[in-house]
Design a protein around this motif. Structure first.
Motif, PDB file in Angstrom:
ATOM      1  N   ARG A  68       0.807  -1.221   0.000  1.00 40.90           N
ATOM      2  CA  ARG A  68       0.000   0.000   0.000  1.00 40.90           C
ATOM      3  C   ARG A  68       0.842   1.274   0.000  1.00 40.90           C
ATOM      4  NH1 ARG A  68      -4.622   0.416   4.407  1.00 40.90           N
ATOM      5  NH2 ARG A  68      -2.905   0.929   5.817  1.00 40.90           N
ATOM      6  N   PRO A  69       1.807   1.446   0.919  1.00 32.51           N
ATOM      7  CA  PRO A  69       2.612   2.674   0.865  1.00 32.51           C
ATOM      8  C   PRO A  69       3.450   2.772  -0.403  1.00 32.51           C
ATOM      9  CG  PRO A  69       3.452   1.170   2.546  1.00 32.51           C
ATOM     10  CD  PRO A  69       2.137   0.633   2.106  1.00 32.51           C
ATOM     11  N   THR A  70       3.842   1.648  -0.961  1.00 28.79           N
ATOM     12  CA  THR A  70       4.614   1.679  -2.207  1.00 28.79           C
ATOM     13  C   THR A  70       3.772   2.237  -3.345  1.00 28.79           C
ATOM     14  OG1 THR A  70       5.966  -0.211  -1.523  1.00 28.79           O
ATOM     15  CG2 THR A  70       5.861   0.272  -3.877  1.00 28.79           C
ATOM     16  N   LEU A  71       2.571   1.697  -3.517  1.00 25.92           N
ATOM     17  CA  LEU A  71       1.683   2.183  -4.570  1.00 25.92           C
ATOM     18  C   LEU A  71       1.307   3.648  -4.341  1.00 25.92           C
ATOM     19  CD1 LEU A  71      -0.647  -0.936  -4.921  1.00 25.92           C
ATOM     20  CD2 LEU A  71       1.099  -0.187  -6.546  1.00 25.92           C
ATOM     21  N   LEU A  72       1.065   4.009  -3.086  1.00 25.61           N
ATOM     22  CA  LEU A  72       0.699   5.389  -2.767  1.00 25.61           C
ATOM     23  C   LEU A  72       1.837   6.354  -3.098  1.00 25.61           C
ATOM     24  CD1 LEU A  72      -1.376   7.328  -1.525  1.00 25.61           C
ATOM     25  CD2 LEU A  72      -0.361   6.847   0.714  1.00 25.61           C
ATOM     26  N   ALA A  73       3.062   5.972  -2.769  1.00 27.58           N
ATOM     27  CA  ALA A  73       4.218   6.829  -3.050  1.00 27.58           C
ATOM     28  C   ALA A  73       4.360   7.067  -4.545  1.00 27.58           C
ATOM     29  CB  ALA A  73       5.482   6.206  -2.484  1.00 27.58           C
ATOM     30  N   PHE A  74       4.155   6.039  -5.340  1.00 27.01           N
ATOM     31  CA  PHE A  74       4.261   6.198  -6.789  1.00 27.01           C
ATOM     32  C   PHE A  74       3.214   7.179  -7.317  1.00 27.01           C
ATOM     33  CE2 PHE A  74       6.158   1.702  -6.951  1.00 27.01           C
ATOM     34  CZ  PHE A  74       7.452   2.196  -6.973  1.00 27.01           C
ATOM     35  N   VAL A  75       1.999   7.102  -6.793  1.00 29.97           N
ATOM     36  CA  VAL A  75       0.940   8.003  -7.246  1.00 29.97           C
ATOM     37  C   VAL A  75       1.264   9.452  -6.880  1.00 29.97           C
ATOM     38  CG1 VAL A  75      -1.485   8.633  -6.918  1.00 29.97           C
ATOM     39  CG2 VAL A  75      -0.858   6.248  -7.247  1.00 29.97           C
ATOM     40  N   VAL A  76       1.789   9.676  -5.673  1.00 30.84           N
ATOM     41  CA  VAL A  76       2.126  11.034  -5.234  1.00 30.84           C
ATOM     42  C   VAL A  76       3.235  11.623  -6.100  1.00 30.84           C
ATOM     43  CG1 VAL A  76       3.110  12.389  -3.352  1.00 30.84           C
ATOM     44  CG2 VAL A  76       1.337  10.695  -2.871  1.00 30.84           C
ATOM     45  N   VAL A  77       4.286  10.856  -6.363  1.00 32.63           N
ATOM     46  CA  VAL A  77       5.375  11.340  -7.223  1.00 32.63           C
ATOM     47  C   VAL A  77       4.844  11.656  -8.617  1.00 32.63           C
ATOM     48  CG1 VAL A  77       7.540  10.687  -8.348  1.00 32.63           C
ATOM     49  CG2 VAL A  77       7.174  10.149  -5.934  1.00 32.63           C
ATOM     50  N   PHE A  78       3.961  10.829  -9.111  1.00 36.79           N
ATOM     51  CA  PHE A  78       3.355  11.043 -10.422  1.00 36.79           C
ATOM     52  C   PHE A  78       2.610  12.380 -10.466  1.00 36.79           C
ATOM     53  CE2 PHE A  78       0.047  10.331 -13.637  1.00 36.79           C
ATOM     54  CZ  PHE A  78       0.784   9.800 -14.685  1.00 36.79           C
ATOM     55  N   ALA A  79       1.845  12.663  -9.425  1.00 38.72           N
ATOM     56  CA  ALA A  79       1.089  13.915  -9.371  1.00 38.72           C
ATOM     57  C   ALA A  79       2.015  15.127  -9.313  1.00 38.72           C
ATOM     58  CB  ALA A  79       0.150  13.902  -8.160  1.00 38.72           C
ATOM     59  N   VAL A  80       3.058  15.048  -8.495  1.00 41.57           N
ATOM     60  CA  VAL A  80       4.001  16.171  -8.364  1.00 41.57           C
ATOM     61  C   VAL A  80       4.708  16.432  -9.689  1.00 41.57           C
ATOM     62  CG1 VAL A  80       6.139  16.911  -7.239  1.00 41.57           C
ATOM     63  CG2 VAL A  80       4.321  15.855  -5.891  1.00 41.57           C
ATOM     64  N   ALA A  81       5.073  15.400 -10.412  1.00 44.73           N
ATOM     65  CA  ALA A  81       5.736  15.571 -11.701  1.00 44.73           C
ATOM     66  C   ALA A  81       4.843  16.315 -12.678  1.00 44.73           C
ATOM     67  CB  ALA A  81       6.133  14.209 -12.268  1.00 44.73           C
ATOM     68  N   HIS A  82       3.553  16.059 -12.654  1.00 42.90           N
ATOM     69  CA  HIS A  82       2.640  16.752 -13.561  1.00 42.90           C
ATOM     70  C   HIS A  82       2.445  18.210 -13.164  1.00 42.90           C
ATOM     71  CE1 HIS A  82       1.866  12.779 -15.169  1.00 42.90           C
ATOM     72  NE2 HIS A  82       1.282  13.378 -16.179  1.00 42.90           N
ATOM     73  N   ALA A  83       2.435  18.472 -11.873  1.00 41.63           N
ATOM     74  CA  ALA A  83       2.349  19.863 -11.434  1.00 41.63           C
ATOM     75  C   ALA A  83       3.585  20.641 -11.899  1.00 41.63           C
ATOM     76  CB  ALA A  83       2.219  19.927  -9.913  1.00 41.63           C
ATOM     77  N   ALA A  84       4.758  20.022 -11.787  1.00 43.82           N
ATOM     78  CA  ALA A  84       5.989  20.677 -12.241  1.00 43.82           C
ATOM     79  C   ALA A  84       5.962  20.890 -13.752  1.00 43.82           C
ATOM     80  CB  ALA A  84       7.205  19.841 -11.848  1.00 43.82           C
ATOM     81  N   GLY A  85       5.451  19.918 -14.497  1.00 40.57           N
ATOM     82  CA  GLY A  85       5.346  20.065 -15.943  1.00 40.57           C
ATOM     83  C   GLY A  85       4.415  21.192 -16.346  1.00 40.57           C
ATOM     84  N   TRP A 156      -2.736  23.545 -22.940  1.00 40.26           N
ATOM     85  CA  TRP A 156      -2.263  22.211 -22.574  1.00 40.26           C
ATOM     86  C   TRP A 156      -1.881  22.116 -21.104  1.00 40.26           C
ATOM     87  CZ3 TRP A 156       2.593  21.540 -20.574  1.00 40.26           C
ATOM     88  CH2 TRP A 156       3.522  22.572 -20.757  1.00 40.26           C
ATOM     89  N   ARG A 157      -1.477  23.247 -20.492  1.00 43.61           N
ATOM     90  CA  ARG A 157      -1.067  23.203 -19.084  1.00 43.61           C
ATOM     91  C   ARG A 157      -2.242  22.832 -18.172  1.00 43.61           C
ATOM     92  NH1 ARG A 157       4.054  25.576 -18.711  1.00 43.61           N
ATOM     93  NH2 ARG A 157       4.629  26.725 -20.606  1.00 43.61           N
ATOM     94  N   ALA A 158      -3.428  23.227 -18.554  1.00 43.97           N
ATOM     95  CA  ALA A 158      -4.610  22.878 -17.761  1.00 43.97           C
ATOM     96  C   ALA A 158      -4.811  21.374 -17.716  1.00 43.97           C
ATOM     97  CB  ALA A 158      -5.849  23.564 -18.338  1.00 43.97           C
ATOM     98  N   THR A 159      -4.474  20.696 -18.799  1.00 42.72           N
ATOM     99  CA  THR A 159      -4.604  19.243 -18.838  1.00 42.72           C
ATOM    100  C   THR A 159      -3.624  18.581 -17.873  1.00 42.72           C
ATOM    101  OG1 THR A 159      -5.286  19.388 -21.145  1.00 42.72           O
ATOM    102  CG2 THR A 159      -4.583  17.238 -20.345  1.00 42.72           C
ATOM    103  N   PHE A 160      -2.403  19.123 -17.796  1.00 42.94           N
ATOM    104  CA  PHE A 160      -1.422  18.587 -16.847  1.00 42.94           C
ATOM    105  C   PHE A 160      -1.913  18.763 -15.409  1.00 42.94           C
ATOM    106  CE2 PHE A 160       1.179  18.017 -20.410  1.00 42.94           C
ATOM    107  CZ  PHE A 160       2.391  17.453 -20.063  1.00 42.94           C
ATOM    108  N   TRP A 161      -2.483  19.928 -15.111  1.00 39.02           N
ATOM    109  CA  TRP A 161      -3.041  20.150 -13.772  1.00 39.02           C
ATOM    110  C   TRP A 161      -4.184  19.171 -13.496  1.00 39.02           C
ATOM    111  CZ3 TRP A 161      -0.509  22.297 -10.151  1.00 39.02           C
ATOM    112  CH2 TRP A 161       0.320  23.401 -10.362  1.00 39.02           C
ATOM    113  N   ALA A 162      -5.006  18.919 -14.490  1.00 38.91           N
ATOM    114  CA  ALA A 162      -6.142  18.011 -14.300  1.00 38.91           C
ATOM    115  C   ALA A 162      -5.672  16.604 -13.961  1.00 38.91           C
ATOM    116  CB  ALA A 162      -7.012  18.004 -15.561  1.00 38.91           C
ATOM    117  N   VAL A 163      -4.597  16.150 -14.604  1.00 39.33           N
ATOM    118  CA  VAL A 163      -4.062  14.823 -14.302  1.00 39.33           C
ATOM    119  C   VAL A 163      -3.550  14.772 -12.866  1.00 39.33           C
ATOM    120  CG1 VAL A 163      -2.207  13.186 -14.837  1.00 39.33           C
ATOM    121  CG2 VAL A 163      -3.515  14.231 -16.680  1.00 39.33           C
TER     122      VAL A 163
END
Length: 392
Positions: A68-85, A156-163
């Motif tokens: 559970r924490p492994t899967l959760l950590a991956f999702v959080v990193v994924f979200a942060v990467a999209h915010a940075a993009g 396109w930036r709005a789409t990254f925020w939406a993800v």
């Protein structure tokens, strides 16, 4: 199918939206950063490269981590990467965020694929894979076209925020539905990592991984560059890009659902029938793309055939890698994304030829032809029974 499997599919939906969404955003991204559409298409390859490298690496590191924490950590990193993009004004930084997001996606999918196979009986791996991949196909039906509409309206930036925002309910689903510890099968009787890696020396496993990569390369090679086909060849307005993506996604959902019911016990007919039809479909789409009705029909059909054949081959990877229970998901992920990385590169290389925006469609036909030339003489090997695969 168990509830945790559907919760994993929710996270795959968010990640699938990101993986496919560039198909409708490339022209705007290219314009914003002052690069060509072909260069912008490399962002798709960047994501796939991160998946290829990340899947086996992260799966090996995560073998002893709580699920559970492994899967959760991956999702959080994924979200942060999209915010940075969404915030960056530098194309190299955007490229880097795609790689980071891909590493997170690879880790998540590798663990999730292995978990999905472990949640069901041995003879239902194909059905479990179909449920998990339904998150991807629903992303192509709803998430990607929605992202294209959002990108057209707000950029396109709005789409990254939406993800990034879409990752929040996925994270909540993981917290609520995935056990905190590791399952019994994972905790006991697990082969050594060296033994699991040794499975990659098996010719049958390499064969099905190669075939899966070729079919996926054909899929991504054309999907990435569908937008200019819609606007330039068919002469339709930009909003029709979303319609075409919805049709491709609807087809992919039909294909992966059908394959989920057939790939465990009847993979042979899926490959023998679906392969030649897929081969015919890509050149047919290139020839008829100027006719909107034909474009719509063929995009749906190609989506169905691509995902039916592709998911069947990836199911065979899971069966052939039965001796690598914690790494099998990463092998399947790597096979998928070798194709996803190579396809857009091959497609981009054809854009400067006389074929123009139709070049990727012709290239996809060639990739499927290569896959069939390899597969047909070895059909019995690819579709060997589950008992034989496990024993070998």
């Amino acid at each position: 199918m168990p509830l945790p499997l559907y919760l994993l599919a929710l996270a795959v939906f968010a990640m699938g939206t990101s993986e496919f969404m560039l198909a409708g955003l490339l022209p705007d991204i290219a314009s914003d950063f002052g690069v060509t559409v072909g260069t912008a298409g490399v962002l798709t390859s960047a994501f796939a490269i991160g998946m290829i490298v990340g899947a086996p690496l992260v799966a090996a590191l995560a073998r002893d981590w709580p699920m559970r924490p492994t899967l959760l950590a991956f999702v959080v990193v994924f979200a942060v990467a999209h915010a940075a993009g969404a915030l960056t004004t530098s194309f190299p930084i955007l490229f880097a965020t795609r790689v980071v997001a891909a590493l997170a996606n690879a880790g998540f999918l590798a663990v999730a694929l292995t978990a999905a196979a472990g949640l069901v009986s041995p003879g239902n791996k194909g059905r479990a894979l179909a449920v998990l991949l339904s998150g991807t196909t629903v992303a192509t039906i709803a998430g990607v076209p929605g992202g294209a509409v959002l990108g057209t309206a707000l950029g396109w930036r709005a789409t990254f925020w939406a993800v990034a925002v879409l990752c929040l309910p996925a994270a909540l689903g993981i917290l609520k539905g995935i056990p905190a510890g590791r399952g019994g099968d994972e905790a006991t009787g697990k082969p050594a990592l060296r033994a699991e890696l040794a499975q990659l020396a098996r010719p049958r496993l390499i064969l099905v991984m190669l075939l899966g990569a070729l079919v996926n390369a054909a899929t991504f090679g054309s999907l990435t560059f569908l937008a200019p086909v819609v606007t330039d060849t068919a002469g339709l307005d930009e909003l029709w890009i979303s319609v075409v993506l919805v049709l491709f996604g609807a087809g992919s959902f039909v294909g992966v659902t059908a394959a989920g019911r057939l790939s465990d016990r009847s993979s042979g007919p899926v490959i023998a029938v679906g392969g030649p039809l897929l081969l015919i479909g890509w050149p047919a789409l290139a020839v008829l793309a100027h006719e909107p009705v034909a474009l719509f029909i063929l995009v749906f059909v190609q989506g169905a055939l691509s995902f039916a054949l592709g998911s069947t081959l990836i199911t065979r990877v899971l069966y052939q890698a039965a001796g690598a229970p914690t790494m099998a998901g990463s092998y399947a992920t790597a096979a998928l994304n070798v194709g996803a990385a190579a396809g857009p590169v091959v497609g981009a290389a054809t854009l400067g030829t006389e074929a123009g925006v139709l070049g990727p469609l012709w290239a996809s036909g060639l990739l499927v032809a290569v896959a069939l030339l390899i597969a047909l003489p070895l059909h019995a090997v690819i579709t060997a029974s589950r008992n034989t695969e496990v024993q070998r």
